[in-house]
Design a protein around this motif. Structure first.
Motif, mmCIF file in Angstrom:
data_model
loop_
_atom_site.group_PDB
_atom_site.id
_atom_site.type_symbol
_atom_site.label_atom_id
_atom_site.label_comp_id
_atom_site.label_asym_id
_atom_site.label_seq_id
_atom_site.Cartn_x
_atom_site.Cartn_y
_atom_site.Cartn_z
ATOM 1 N N VAL A 1 52.372 25.403 39.137
ATOM 2 C CA VAL A 1 51.541 26.080 40.428
ATOM 3 C C VAL A 1 51.096 26.479 41.166
ATOM 4 N N GLU A 2 49.590 26.404 41.110
ATOM 5 C CA GLU A 2 48.767 27.185 41.435
ATOM 6 C C GLU A 2 47.713 27.558 43.057
ATOM 7 N N VAL A 3 47.716 28.399 43.667
ATOM 8 C CA VAL A 3 47.302 28.325 45.293
ATOM 9 C C VAL A 3 46.435 28.916 45.873
ATOM 10 N N LYS A 4 44.984 29.506 46.078
ATOM 11 C CA LYS A 4 44.468 30.328 46.680
ATOM 12 C C LYS A 4 44.674 30.630 48.608
ATOM 13 N N ALA A 5 44.577 32.134 48.336
ATOM 14 C CA ALA A 5 44.868 32.065 50.477
ATOM 15 C C ALA A 5 43.983 32.561 50.755
ATOM 16 N N THR A 6 43.510 32.598 51.772
ATOM 17 C CA THR A 6 42.113 32.996 52.865
ATOM 18 C C THR A 6 42.588 33.128 54.410
ATOM 19 N N TYR A 7 41.973 34.139 54.738
ATOM 20 C CA TYR A 7 41.845 34.468 56.671
ATOM 21 C C TYR A 7 40.825 34.430 56.803
ATOM 22 N N LYS A 8 40.160 32.967 57.667
ATOM 23 C CA LYS A 8 39.071 32.686 58.464
ATOM 24 C C LYS A 8 37.970 33.301 57.052
ATOM 25 N N GLY A 9 38.339 32.268 56.618
ATOM 26 C CA GLY A 9 36.909 32.187 54.829
ATOM 27 C C GLY A 9 37.249 33.120 54.253
ATOM 28 N N ALA A 10 37.720 34.729 54.454
ATOM 29 C CA ALA A 10 37.968 35.685 53.370
ATOM 30 C C ALA A 10 38.832 35.663 52.504
ATOM 31 N N VAL A 11 38.904 35.913 50.771
ATOM 32 C CA VAL A 11 40.123 36.034 50.405
ATOM 33 C C VAL A 11 41.171 37.050 51.294
ATOM 34 N N ALA A 12 42.584 36.591 51.283
ATOM 35 C CA ALA A 12 43.306 37.605 51.899
ATOM 36 C C ALA A 12 44.519 37.203 50.819
ATOM 37 N N ASP A 13 44.353 38.951 50.258
ATOM 38 C CA ASP A 13 45.429 39.316 49.252
ATOM 39 C C ASP A 13 46.501 39.815 49.915
ATOM 40 N N LYS A 14 47.305 40.615 49.172
ATOM 41 C CA LYS A 14 48.265 41.762 49.281
ATOM 42 C C LYS A 14 49.341 39.911 50.379
ATOM 43 N N VAL A 15 48.822 38.920 50.565
ATOM 44 C CA VAL A 15 49.801 38.854 51.814
ATOM 45 C C VAL A 15 51.544 37.926 51.139
ATOM 46 N N ALA A 16 52.225 38.054 51.944
ATOM 47 C CA ALA A 16 53.772 37.677 51.576
ATOM 48 C C ALA A 16 53.610 35.899 51.348
ATOM 49 N N ALA A 17 54.329 35.509 50.981
ATOM 50 C CA ALA A 17 54.384 33.962 50.459
ATOM 51 C C ALA A 17 56.220 33.834 50.500
ATOM 52 N N THR A 18 56.492 32.550 50.515
ATOM 53 C CA THR A 18 57.559 31.366 49.838
ATOM 54 C C THR A 18 57.103 30.439 49.831
ATOM 55 N N ALA A 19 58.140 30.058 49.250
ATOM 56 C CA ALA A 19 57.701 28.168 47.907
ATOM 57 C C ALA A 19 59.488 28.012 48.163
ATOM 58 N N THR A 20 59.315 26.766 49.140
ATOM 59 C CA THR A 20 60.779 25.872 48.869
ATOM 60 C C THR A 20 60.347 24.342 48.558
ATOM 61 N N LEU A 21 61.945 23.919 48.088
ATOM 62 C CA LEU A 21 61.304 22.376 47.692
ATOM 63 C C LEU A 21 62.483 21.900 48.634
ATOM 64 N N ILE A 22 61.697 21.483 49.483
ATOM 65 C CA ILE A 22 62.133 20.136 50.778
ATOM 66 C C ILE A 22 62.779 18.743 50.890
ATOM 67 N N LYS A 23 63.434 18.323 51.372
ATOM 68 C CA LYS A 23 64.055 17.284 51.012
ATOM 69 C C LYS A 23 63.090 15.780 51.746
ATOM 70 N N SER A 24 62.640 16.579 52.817
ATOM 71 C CA SER A 24 60.853 15.351 53.209
ATOM 72 C C SER A 24 60.088 16.421 53.957
ATOM 73 N N ALA A 25 58.977 15.857 54.188
ATOM 74 C CA ALA A 25 57.844 15.870 55.131
ATOM 75 C C ALA A 25 58.137 16.082 55.977
ATOM 76 N N ASP A 26 59.340 15.704 56.790
ATOM 77 C CA ASP A 26 60.023 15.200 58.014
ATOM 78 C C ASP A 26 61.322 16.462 58.314
ATOM 79 N N ASP A 27 62.026 17.251 57.022
ATOM 80 C CA ASP A 27 63.482 17.574 56.735
ATOM 81 C C ASP A 27 62.505 19.110 55.879
ATOM 82 N N PRO A 28 62.677 20.163 56.582
ATOM 83 C CA PRO A 28 62.108 21.065 56.056
ATOM 84 C C PRO A 28 62.920 21.813 55.525
ATOM 85 N N ALA A 29 64.057 21.453 55.269
ATOM 86 C CA ALA A 29 65.656 22.078 54.855
ATOM 87 C C ALA A 29 65.751 22.106 52.946
#
Length: 578
Positions: A465-493
């Motif tokens: 999986v590869e994603v691109k982050a932007t802020y107000k349309g511009a490249v958002a570099d060095k931005v902190a992120a997390t990735a979680t395999l969740i139970k469902s769209a309504d349950d972020p656990a």
């Protein structure tokens, strides 16, 4: 007792030669640069001008040594041993520790400000003119001068008038400032320009390593390129705003460029002539006889004669000589500083602040004061700087009394810091501005590919999986992120089955923290695996700033395919019955 510049003999021959040389050099100044009646160069931009206060120069335009380089070019370095050297060789020689300080400063500037192209010979030329190479190299092994080197009191008596700015901390004078150390910084300039050149954790103007590095950075501000004559002239004039000073430093620069060598500390040639002659050269000058102007037909020795003028009567014995009252400068009339409609100062880490700091210098009656130097200093545990890469900047107030600080640029440290505005050469309460640096953020995330992400039970996903982050349309570099395999769209656990990542030890991990987008705003996650559970699962990626993206993952058995029927051989047709 601190060692001070005392009254030194004035060599008539040397002075005459100096006058001739300076006149010749003045006639060949750089294009686009003129001089005013005081012999100062006048140009536009960030360089000094006739209204530049003395406190905006490194030295406060203090006196300096005027000895010229020998007429002969320096000879090569003498061979080892005790072979005596000629006068020219002695002048070309620079005390070992002082020379080492200049060369280390040049090396440091190559890394910090490579576009400045600072030659160590320029530091040597200024050091020669300012202090005679730290009084002939009278320094200890750490670079500290054996005795403090102090210029005369800048009390307006033949010099600029600069009231005390450091409480005597650097110069031992709580009434007026004095230039300090081998590179002759005044305290108010050292307060922001000082550097630690020998790594001892201190910024000492009487240490030749600290002073040389400070002078190097001072000469390289404003983005000047000292390999060009125009910027070289501007830098030297910013050190001491005098045409004669510029010409003299250029002479020594050229002399040292032709060759120099190391000599033992404490053996350097001591200068003898000074720009101030006897005016204010000693803190307590001895009385002098009244001078009688020369008249036409009766020239003074060594002079060319002058117009006829009446001979003044000498004062009666015991009559005190009146002390002239210095004319008040615009700075003297400033009573306080006021904010000039500065908006809220907030920026994301690594970005420029969109708002600038504006300060207004005012009289007690609230009237703006023009042509006053306002210094802006960044204070606090922050790596924010002004747009020139420095933590200090000085700006001249305009006709309304307003001064605008350069654009601020946030570093990586988040939180609040203070920018303090003060009036150069005036002890009044400063004005503080609070600025805030927030974390880098993104407001949108998107996959860089639309390929479906599938896997068989107990297998691994073919695509990462590869994603691109932007802020107000511009490249958002060095931005902190997390990735979680969740139970469902309504349950972020965090889910306890299905796809997973692996840590360094190969163990199952379903939440990744400490992720950061790269310089292009891209974030590529590690390879995904799956247990034996079939179904549709969700991976949610979130960043600082609130950007989120939910990615669908499918785990299913591979589709079974029916075996192909074996080809049959066509049977022979029945023979007709007989």
């Amino acid at each position: 007792m601190a060692a001070e510049f005392g009254r030194l003999r004035k060599g008539a021959v040397n002075t005459t030669v100096a006058a001739v040389v300076v006149a010749a050099l003045a006639a060949s100044q750089a294009p686009g640069v003129t001089t005013d009646d005081a012999g100062r160069r006048v140009t536009t931009g960030t360089q000094p001008s006739p209204d530049t206060p003395a406190t905006d120069s490194a030295t406060g335009n203090s006196p300096y040594y005027t000895d010229l380089p020998p007429l002969n070019s320096p000879n090569p370095s003498p061979s080892a041993g005790n072979t005596p050297v000629a006068t020219g060789d002695s002048e070309a020689g620079i005390p070992a520790t002082v020379l080492d300080a200049y060369k280390k400063a040049e090396t440091a500037l190559r890394e910090a400000k490579p576009g400045c192209n600072l030659p160590w010979q320029l530091l040597a030329a200024i050091g020669k003119v300012e202090s005679g190479q730290a009084r002939g190299g009278r320094v200890d092994a750490s670079g500290n001068t054996i005795n403090p080197i102090l210029g005369p009191q800048l009390n307006g008596n033949g010099f600029a008038s600069i009231s005390d700015t450091d409480g005597g901390a650097y110069d031992g004078d709580s009434s007026y400032d004095r230039a300090v150390g081998p590179m002759q910084f005044i305290p108010s300039t050292w307060a922001w320009a000082g550097r630690d050149g020998n790594g001892d954790g201190q910024k000492n103007p009487n240490n030749v390593y600290d002073a040389a590095l400070a002078a190097a950075h001072y000469l390289c501000r404003y983005g000047w390129d000292l390999s060009t004559q125009g910027d070289l002239d501007r830098a030297i004039l910013s050190y001491n705003n005098s045409q004669d000073y510029l010409n003299l430093v250029l002479r020594w620069l050229e002399y040292y460029r032709k060759g120099t060598h190391e000599i033992p500390d404490g053996t350097g040639t001591l200068p003898s002539d000074r720009s101030d002659a006897t005016v204010g050269a000693s803190p307590t000058p001895s009385p002098t006889e009244p001078r009688t102007p020369a008249t036409s037909g009766s020239p003074k020795p060594g002079g060319n004669g002058g117009s006829t003028s009446p001979t003044p009567k000498p004062p009666k014995p015991g009559t005190p000589t009146p002390t002239p009252t210095p004319t008040p400068t615009p700075t003297d009339t400033v009573h306080h500083l006021e904010d000039a409609d500065t908006a809220k100062l907030t920026a994301m880490a690594g970005d420029a602040f969109t708002e600038r700091i504006g300060t207004r210098a005012e009289t007690k009656a609230g009237k703006g004061v023009a042509k006053v130097r306002v210094r802006f200093a960044i204070i606090g545990a922050t790596d924010a700087t002004f747009s020139n890469g420095e933590k200090y900047a000085t700006t001249l107030t305009d006709s309304s009394g307003a001064a605008m600080a350069p654009m601020l640029r946030a570093g990586e440290n988040t939180g609040e810091f203070v920018v303090r505005a003060t009036v150069v050469g005036r002890l009044i309460t400063g004005l503080d501005y609070t600025a805030t640096v927030t974390e880098r953020a993104a407001d949108a995330l998107a996959r860089t590919s639309d390929t479906a992400l599938t896997c068989t039970p107990g297998g691994e996903f073919a695509d990462q999986v590869e994603v691109k982050a932007t802020y107000k349309g511009a490249v958002a570099d060095k931005v902190a992120a997390t990735a979680t395999l969740i139970k469902s769209a309504d349950d972020p656990a965090e889910n306890d089955k299905g796809p997973y990542f692996k840590d360094a030890d190969g163990k199952t991990v379903r939440t990744l923290t400490g992720l950061t987008t790269d310089a292009k705003g891209l974030l590529k996650l590690p390879k995904l695996y799956s247990d034996d559970t079939e179904g549709t699962f969700l991976l949610r990626i979130a960043t600082t700033g609130g950007a989120t993206l939910t990615v669908e993952l499918k785990v299913a058995k591979a589709a079974e395919t029916s075996p192909e029927p074996e080809p049959t051989t066509p049977s022979e047709s029945a023979s007709p019955s007989a």
